[in-house]
Design a protein around this motif. Structure first.
Motif, PDB file in Angstrom:
ATOM      1  N   VAL A   1       0.762  -1.232  -0.024  1.00 50.83           N
ATOM      2  CA  VAL A   1      -0.006   0.081   0.084  1.00 50.83           C
ATOM      3  C   VAL A   1       0.867   1.237  -0.064  1.00 50.83           C
ATOM      4  O   VAL A   1       0.483   2.183  -0.591  1.00 50.83           O
ATOM      5  CB  VAL A   1      -1.014  -0.062   1.172  1.00 50.83           C
ATOM      6  CG1 VAL A   1      -1.899  -1.115   1.244  1.00 50.83           C
ATOM      7  CG2 VAL A   1      -0.142  -0.062   2.576  1.00 50.83           C
ATOM      8  N   GLY A   2       2.094   1.127   0.530  1.00 49.87           N
ATOM      9  CA  GLY A   2       3.113   2.288   0.516  1.00 49.87           C
ATOM     10  C   GLY A   2       3.444   2.643  -0.895  1.00 49.87           C
ATOM     11  O   GLY A   2       3.486   3.871  -1.418  1.00 49.87           O
ATOM     12  N   ILE A   3       3.868   1.660  -1.681  1.00 45.71           N
ATOM     13  CA  ILE A   3       4.232   1.857  -2.934  1.00 45.71           C
ATOM     14  C   ILE A   3       3.028   2.229  -3.743  1.00 45.71           C
ATOM     15  O   ILE A   3       3.115   3.358  -4.644  1.00 45.71           O
ATOM     16  CB  ILE A   3       4.706   0.444  -3.519  1.00 45.71           C
ATOM     17  CG1 ILE A   3       6.053  -0.054  -2.944  1.00 45.71           C
ATOM     18  CG2 ILE A   3       5.006   0.393  -4.955  1.00 45.71           C
ATOM     19  CD1 ILE A   3       6.552  -1.261  -3.419  1.00 45.71           C
ATOM     20  N   ASN A   4       2.076   1.840  -3.672  1.00 37.80           N
ATOM     21  CA  ASN A   4       0.691   2.440  -4.551  1.00 37.80           C
ATOM     22  C   ASN A   4       0.285   3.792  -4.092  1.00 37.80           C
ATOM     23  O   ASN A   4       0.144   4.544  -5.091  1.00 37.80           O
ATOM     24  CB  ASN A   4      -0.683   1.221  -3.926  1.00 37.80           C
ATOM     25  CG  ASN A   4      -1.653   1.816  -4.636  1.00 37.80           C
ATOM     26  OD1 ASN A   4      -1.889   1.622  -5.921  1.00 37.80           O
ATOM     27  ND2 ASN A   4      -2.796   2.353  -4.049  1.00 37.80           N
ATOM     28  N   ALA A   5       0.600   4.025  -2.811  1.00 35.29           N
ATOM     29  CA  ALA A   5       0.134   5.463  -2.379  1.00 35.29           C
ATOM     30  C   ALA A   5       1.429   6.412  -3.110  1.00 35.29           C
ATOM     31  O   ALA A   5       1.021   7.434  -3.588  1.00 35.29           O
ATOM     32  CB  ALA A   5       0.062   5.576  -0.936  1.00 35.29           C
ATOM     33  N   LEU A   6       2.709   5.866  -3.155  1.00 32.38           N
ATOM     34  CA  LEU A   6       3.764   6.806  -3.416  1.00 32.38           C
ATOM     35  C   LEU A   6       3.472   7.031  -5.075  1.00 32.38           C
ATOM     36  O   LEU A   6       3.580   8.316  -5.552  1.00 32.38           O
ATOM     37  CB  LEU A   6       4.876   6.342  -3.229  1.00 32.38           C
ATOM     38  CG  LEU A   6       5.355   6.257  -1.560  1.00 32.38           C
ATOM     39  CD1 LEU A   6       6.607   5.581  -1.432  1.00 32.38           C
ATOM     40  CD2 LEU A   6       5.463   7.777  -1.304  1.00 32.38           C
ATOM     41  N   VAL A   7       3.318   6.007  -5.865  1.00 34.81           N
ATOM     42  CA  VAL A   7       2.852   6.125  -7.333  1.00 34.81           C
ATOM     43  C   VAL A   7       1.825   7.014  -7.545  1.00 34.81           C
ATOM     44  O   VAL A   7       1.925   8.124  -8.336  1.00 34.81           O
ATOM     45  CB  VAL A   7       2.699   4.615  -7.778  1.00 34.81           C
ATOM     46  CG1 VAL A   7       2.315   4.761  -9.175  1.00 34.81           C
ATOM     47  CG2 VAL A   7       4.190   3.855  -7.761  1.00 34.81           C
ATOM     48  N   LYS A   8       0.792   6.688  -6.888  1.00 31.93           N
ATOM     49  CA  LYS A   8      -0.533   7.487  -7.104  1.00 31.93           C
ATOM     50  C   LYS A   8      -0.196   8.934  -6.840  1.00 31.93           C
ATOM     51  O   LYS A   8      -0.876   9.989  -7.566  1.00 31.93           O
ATOM     52  CB  LYS A   8      -1.570   6.974  -6.345  1.00 31.93           C
ATOM     53  CG  LYS A   8      -2.217   5.676  -6.867  1.00 31.93           C
ATOM     54  CD  LYS A   8      -3.731   5.253  -6.252  1.00 31.93           C
ATOM     55  CE  LYS A   8      -4.145   4.181  -7.035  1.00 31.93           C
ATOM     56  NZ  LYS A   8      -5.343   3.548  -6.254  1.00 31.93           N
ATOM     57  N   PHE A   9       0.503   9.050  -5.510  1.00 33.91           N
ATOM     58  CA  PHE A   9       0.671  10.628  -5.172  1.00 33.91           C
ATOM     59  C   PHE A   9       1.861  11.439  -6.161  1.00 33.91           C
ATOM     60  O   PHE A   9       1.379  12.622  -6.627  1.00 33.91           O
ATOM     61  CB  PHE A   9       1.512  10.734  -3.829  1.00 33.91           C
ATOM     62  CG  PHE A   9       1.239  11.655  -3.075  1.00 33.91           C
ATOM     63  CD1 PHE A   9       0.198  12.064  -2.603  1.00 33.91           C
ATOM     64  CD2 PHE A   9       2.288  12.632  -2.698  1.00 33.91           C
ATOM     65  CE1 PHE A   9      -0.028  13.179  -1.647  1.00 33.91           C
ATOM     66  CE2 PHE A   9       2.242  13.528  -1.833  1.00 33.91           C
ATOM     67  CZ  PHE A   9       0.930  14.146  -1.450  1.00 33.91           C
ATOM     68  N   HIS A  10       2.522  10.777  -6.706  1.00 33.76           N
ATOM     69  CA  HIS A  10       3.436  11.260  -7.625  1.00 33.76           C
ATOM     70  C   HIS A  10       2.800  11.609  -9.152  1.00 33.76           C
ATOM     71  O   HIS A  10       2.755  12.811  -9.794  1.00 33.76           O
ATOM     72  CB  HIS A  10       4.803  10.491  -8.125  1.00 33.76           C
ATOM     73  CG  HIS A  10       5.763  10.544  -7.016  1.00 33.76           C
ATOM     74  ND1 HIS A  10       6.591  11.687  -6.882  1.00 33.76           N
ATOM     75  CD2 HIS A  10       6.201   9.578  -6.054  1.00 33.76           C
ATOM     76  CE1 HIS A  10       7.358  11.434  -6.089  1.00 33.76           C
ATOM     77  NE2 HIS A  10       7.423  10.278  -5.730  1.00 33.76           N
ATOM     78  N   ASP A  11       1.736  10.739  -9.428  1.00 34.45           N
ATOM     79  CA  ASP A  11       0.980  10.788 -10.740  1.00 34.45           C
ATOM     80  C   ASP A  11       0.014  11.979 -10.561  1.00 34.45           C
ATOM     81  O   ASP A  11      -0.277  13.030 -11.390  1.00 34.45           O
ATOM     82  CB  ASP A  11       0.270   9.525 -11.116  1.00 34.45           C
ATOM     83  CG  ASP A  11       0.996   8.498 -11.551  1.00 34.45           C
ATOM     84  OD1 ASP A  11       2.188   8.758 -11.832  1.00 34.45           O
ATOM     85  OD2 ASP A  11       0.557   7.260 -11.390  1.00 34.45           O
ATOM     86  N   GLU A  12      -0.493  12.013  -9.535  1.00 28.64           N
ATOM     87  CA  GLU A  12      -1.505  13.310  -9.039  1.00 28.64           C
ATOM     88  C   GLU A  12      -0.989  14.638  -8.953  1.00 28.64           C
ATOM     89  O   GLU A  12      -1.349  15.752  -9.577  1.00 28.64           O
ATOM     90  CB  GLU A  12      -2.488  13.086  -7.761  1.00 28.64           C
ATOM     91  CG  GLU A  12      -3.508  13.723  -7.669  1.00 28.64           C
ATOM     92  CD  GLU A  12      -4.272  13.371  -6.431  1.00 28.64           C
ATOM     93  OE1 GLU A  12      -4.343  13.951  -5.231  1.00 28.64           O
ATOM     94  OE2 GLU A  12      -5.128  12.507  -6.724  1.00 28.64           O
TER      95      GLU A  12
END
Length: 219
Positions: free
Chosen positions: A27-38
């Motif tokens: 979930v940490g990797i998922n959040a970081l990826v989505k955060f960078h995309d946004e």
């Protein structure tokens, strides 16, 4: 090494710390990826000639560390779990080392979770934008952010909620695994000491019997 009640409890705790370590890392990797995309989406939504800066270093830095520590918790939990079944003697000899490693990771995780949770609950991304040298008002920035379906407040970013919650379970089971490793060290020492003590008592009894027999023969 015999499987005491503490050992069985530690096996369960290690399994849970491994599972939540993997989940926390995921979930940490998922959040970081989505955060960078946004973040890139927001920076690209400004009109031509404008520049925008989105400062999220506070929660991002904490998020990177949490993701790494969760991965380490999962890795070491698996490394400490496998020898219990594959090499029990090795597992028994390294209990203190296991406890020390897990205790260190638990403290590290806790020290990072506190600021991350605070950032998630109370802080926002710092967004600044300029057209040339003229700053764009915060109201306009908020309108642009809202039009993208995003939010500058971390607590309203849904994919940050899972790391903010699940990482505490990783901390919980890493801590219990560390404590149980130290407790299991004491249990193993007691189990190993008991036969020696019993053997000593038996030898003393045999010695007394021999003395009595020799005394009778002399008479």
């Amino acid at each position: 090494m015999p499987h005491t009640a503490t050992t069985l409890t530690r096996i369960g705790s290690l399994f849970m710390s491994f599972a939540f370590g993997v989940i926390g890392m995921g979930v940490g990797i998922n959040a970081l990826v989505k955060f960078h995309d946004e973040k890139r989406q927001l920076e690209g939504a400004v009109p031509a000639g404008a520049t925008v800066t989105v400062d999220t270093n506070d929660i991002l830095d904490a998020g990177y560390v949490l993701t790494v520590v969760c991965g380490l918790v999962a890795l070491f939990s698996l490394l400490f779990l496998a020898p219990i079944f594959l090499a029990p003697a090795l597992a028994g000899r390294t209990l203190r080392f296991q406890g020390a490693i897990l205790a260190f990771l638990s403290v590290w995780l806790f020290a990072t979770l506190i600021p991350f949770t605070d950032f998630f609950a109370n802080r926002s991304a710092k967004v600044t934008a300029f057209i040339g040298s003229i700053p764009i008002s915060p109201e306009v920035i908020q309108q642009v952010v809202a039009s993208l379906g995003a939010s500058t407040q971390y607590r309203h970013v849904h994919y940050l909620l899972l790391p903010a919650v699940l990482h505490w379970f990783t901390f919980l089971f890493a801590t219990t695994s560390a404590v149980l490793s130290f407790l299991d060290t004491r249990s193993a020492r007691k189990v190993n000491t008991y036969p020696v003590s019993s053997a000593g008592i038996d030898r003393e009894e045999v010695s007394e019997k021999d003395k009595a027999r020799i005394a009778q023969e002399d008479v």
